[in-house]
Design an enzyme around this catalytic site. Structure first.
Site, PDB file in Angstrom:
ATOM      1  N   ASP A 119       0.874  -1.179   0.000  1.00 52.91           N
ATOM      2  CA  ASP A 119       0.000   0.000   0.000  1.00 52.91           C
ATOM      3  C   ASP A 119       0.909   1.227   0.000  1.00 52.91           C
ATOM      4  O   ASP A 119       1.750   1.384   0.888  1.00 52.91           O
ATOM      5  CB  ASP A 119      -0.904  -0.022   1.239  1.00 52.91           C
ATOM      6  CG  ASP A 119      -2.065   0.949   1.124  1.00 52.91           C
ATOM      7  OD1 ASP A 119      -1.904   2.004   0.472  1.00 52.91           O
ATOM      8  OD2 ASP A 119      -3.132   0.667   1.704  1.00 52.91           O
TER       9      ASP A 119
ATOM     10  N   GLU B 192      -6.485  -1.186  -4.253  1.00 53.83           N
ATOM     11  CA  GLU B 192      -6.960   0.189  -4.005  1.00 53.83           C
ATOM     12  C   GLU B 192      -6.588   1.106  -5.153  1.00 53.83           C
ATOM     13  O   GLU B 192      -5.495   1.012  -5.700  1.00 53.83           O
ATOM     14  CB  GLU B 192      -6.316   0.717  -2.712  1.00 53.83           C
ATOM     15  CG  GLU B 192      -6.680   2.159  -2.378  1.00 53.83           C
ATOM     16  CD  GLU B 192      -6.084   2.635  -1.056  1.00 53.83           C
ATOM     17  OE1 GLU B 192      -5.054   2.088  -0.627  1.00 53.83           O
ATOM     18  OE2 GLU B 192      -6.665   3.561  -0.466  1.00 53.83           O
TER      19      GLU B 192
ATOM     20  N   GLU C  72     -10.984   0.812  -1.439  1.00 51.00           N
ATOM     21  CA  GLU C  72     -10.000  -0.238  -1.160  1.00 51.00           C
ATOM     22  C   GLU C  72     -10.635  -1.500  -0.585  1.00 51.00           C
ATOM     23  O   GLU C  72     -10.656  -1.695   0.629  1.00 51.00           O
ATOM     24  CB  GLU C  72      -8.889   0.275  -0.239  1.00 51.00           C
ATOM     25  CG  GLU C  72      -9.307   1.014   0.996  1.00 51.00           C
ATOM     26  CD  GLU C  72      -8.076   1.588   1.732  1.00 51.00           C
ATOM     27  OE1 GLU C  72      -7.115   0.833   1.971  1.00 51.00           O
ATOM     28  OE2 GLU C  72      -8.096   2.776   2.062  1.00 51.00           O
TER      29      GLU C  72
ATOM     30  N   HIS D 176     -12.002   5.907   1.766  1.00 50.10           N
ATOM     31  CA  HIS D 176     -12.045   7.197   2.463  1.00 50.10           C
ATOM     32  C   HIS D 176     -11.839   8.336   1.492  1.00 50.10           C
ATOM     33  O   HIS D 176     -11.309   8.138   0.394  1.00 50.10           O
ATOM     34  CB  HIS D 176     -10.928   7.221   3.513  1.00 50.10           C
ATOM     35  CG  HIS D 176      -9.591   6.820   2.944  1.00 50.10           C
ATOM     36  ND1 HIS D 176      -8.705   7.714   2.413  1.00 50.10           N
ATOM     37  CD2 HIS D 176      -9.023   5.586   2.761  1.00 50.10           C
ATOM     38  CE1 HIS D 176      -7.649   7.068   1.944  1.00 50.10           C
ATOM     39  NE2 HIS D 176      -7.814   5.764   2.138  1.00 50.10           N
TER      40      HIS D 176
ATOM     41  N   ASP E  38      -3.421   7.410  -3.352  1.00 49.10           N
ATOM     42  CA  ASP E  38      -3.301   6.263  -2.446  1.00 49.10           C
ATOM     43  C   ASP E  38      -3.663   5.022  -3.260  1.00 49.10           C
ATOM     44  O   ASP E  38      -4.701   5.004  -3.928  1.00 49.10           O
ATOM     45  CB  ASP E  38      -4.292   6.508  -1.298  1.00 49.10           C
ATOM     46  CG  ASP E  38      -4.254   5.486  -0.173  1.00 49.10           C
ATOM     47  OD1 ASP E  38      -3.484   4.526  -0.246  1.00 49.10           O
ATOM     48  OD2 ASP E  38      -5.046   5.674   0.781  1.00 49.10           O
TER      49      ASP E  38
ATOM     50  N   HIS F  95      -6.849  10.511   5.501  1.00 49.35           N
ATOM     51  CA  HIS F  95      -8.187   9.950   5.707  1.00 49.35           C
ATOM     52  C   HIS F  95      -9.169  11.037   6.101  1.00 49.35           C
ATOM     53  O   HIS F  95      -9.087  11.576   7.197  1.00 49.35           O
ATOM     54  CB  HIS F  95      -8.168   8.878   6.811  1.00 49.35           C
ATOM     55  CG  HIS F  95      -7.488   7.615   6.397  1.00 49.35           C
ATOM     56  ND1 HIS F  95      -6.391   7.118   7.036  1.00 49.35           N
ATOM     57  CD2 HIS F  95      -7.754   6.751   5.388  1.00 49.35           C
ATOM     58  CE1 HIS F  95      -5.999   5.995   6.428  1.00 49.35           C
ATOM     59  NE2 HIS F  95      -6.811   5.758   5.428  1.00 49.35           N
TER      60      HIS F  95
HETATM   61 MN    MN Z   1      -3.774   2.801   0.878  1.00 45.03          MN
HETATM   62 MN    MN Z   2      -6.447   4.223   1.572  1.00 46.09          MN
END
Ligand code: MN
Ligand code: MN
Length: 297
Positions: A90, A282, A193, A160, A101, A168
Site C-alpha cells: 500500500d 486500491e 480499497e 475514504h 493512495d 483519511h
Molecule cells: Mn492505501
Molecule cells: Mn487508503
C-alpha cells in the site's frame, strides 16, 4: 460541491500528478516483491522512486504479510525477507499535500483467487461511481463480488476521502452494503480499497507498531525528541511517518518519548482476527460529471 468546482484546477492537477507517479512506482515496486527479497529494500526503493519522480511519500510504504491487512512497514535495520506469502503493498504519494493512495497484492502463497476477488471488487465499485451514488451502493458491489468468490470482505476497514495533507477524511467507503452512507459529488477525491479474506472478515490490532503521526504539537524537553518533532512538523505535518524516516540519532527512543507525552500516536498493525490471508486492491479517483477518473491506473 457546487457548480464552481473546477476539475482542471491546480489542486486536481496535483492529485493527478501524484496518481501518475504512484501508478509507475506501484508497478515497479510490485516487480521487486520476490521470494527472498528484503522488505526494507523494497520499501526504500519505492519511497526513493517517488522522490526521484517529483513526489513525496504520503505515508510509509505498507508491506503487509498474510494475515496482516495494514499498517505494517519495515523498522530500522529490518532484516525480514519475503517468503511464499500473500503480500499487500500500500503506497501513497503527495504533491504539495494533494494525495494519491493505491494498493496491490502480490501472491506467492498459491491463492490467486483471493487476489482476483479484491481486484474484481474494486473494478465493480469503480463502475458504479458517479455523482449521486451512495457509498453504501459502492460497498454492496464490493461485498457481492467478494461473496461470489466464496470469501468475505474485511468489514472494519474502509475506503475514504483524501484531504489536503490528510490521508483519511470523510466519506468512508464501506466494503459491504450499508443502508446509511454519504453521497458522492463532482469533485470528491476518494480512495476505494476492498480487502478480501478467507477468514471471518474482521481485523484487530496487533502488538507491532512502526507507523506514527503527529497528534498534539507541544514543546518537549528531550533534545532528540525535539529534533524529531521539528522534522515531523516541517516535513510530514499530520501525515503518517516511519521510525526509519527520522533523521535524529536514537530515533526509536525519541519516538517513545514523543509517544508517551501524546505528541504522536502510533498505528498498530491490523491483522485478520482468525489469522487468515488478506488481499487488498486500491485506487484513488476523482468524481466527475459523467462518472469518475481513476488517478492511479
Ligand atoms: Mn492505501
Ligand atoms: Mn487508503
Amino acid at each position: 460541491m457546487d457548480d464552481a468546482v473546477d476539475l482542471e484546477g491546480e489542486q486536481y492537477e496535483k492529485h493527478r500528478e501524484a496518481g501518475r507517479i504512484l501508478a509507475q512506482v506501484r508497478a515497479e515496486t510490485a516487480d521487486r516483491v520476490e521470494v527472498g527479497a528484503s522488505h526494507l529494500a523494497v520499501a526504500e526503493y519505492a519511497e526513493d522512486r517517488i522522490r526521484e519522480l517529483g513526489g513525496k511519500p504520503a505515508f510509509p510504504v505498507n508491506i503487509s504479510i498474510d494475515e496482516e491487512a495494514a499498517h505494517a512497514t519495515p523498522g530500522i535495520d529490518d532484516d525480514a525477507t519475503f517468503g511464499e506469502e500473500m503480500i499487500n503493498l500500500d503506497i501513497g504519494v503527495h504533491v504539495d499535500g494533494w494525495l494519491a493512495d493505491t494498493a496491490i497484492t502480490v501472491d506467492h502463497s498459491g491463492t490467486p483467487e483471493l487476489v482476483e476477488a479484491s481486484e474484481e471488487a474494486l473494478e465493480a465499485a469503480i463502475d458504479v461511481v458517479e455523482p449521486g451514488v451512495e457509498t453504501g451502493e459502492i460497498g454492496a458491489e464490493i461485498e457481492a463480488v467478494i461473496d461470489g468468490y466464496g470469501y468475505n470482505p474485511v468489514v472494519n476497514l474502509t475506503g475514504h476521502g483524501l484531504g489536503h495533507w490528510e490521508q483519511h477524511t470523510g466519506p468512508n467507503i464501506p466494503n459491504r452494503a450499508v443502508s446509511q452512507g454519504a453521497t458522492l459529488e463532482v469533485g470528491d477525491v476518494v480512495a476505494i480499497e476492498p480487502f478480501a479474506t478467507d477468514g471471518g472478515g474482521k481485523v484487530t490490532e496487533g502488538a507491532k507498531e512502526e507507523i506514527y503521526a503527529l497528534e498534539n504539537e507541544r514543546s518537549v524537553r528531550d533534545r532528540r525528541a525535539r529534533q524529531a518533532l521539528a522534522q515531523i512538523t516541517e516535513e510530514f505535518r499530520t501525515l503518517p511517518f516511519a521510525t526509519r524516516w527520522l533523521e535524529t540519532d536514537r530515533a526509536e527512543m525519541a519516538l517513545r518519548r514523543l509517544k508517551s507525552s501524546n505528541v504522536v500516536h502510533g498505528y498498530p498493525v491490523l491483522k485478520e482476527e482468525d489469522g487468515r490471508l488478506v488481499s487488498q486492491k486500491e485506487h484513488t479517483l476523482i468524481v466527475t460529471e459523467s462518472g469518475c477518473e481513476v488517478t492511479t491506473r
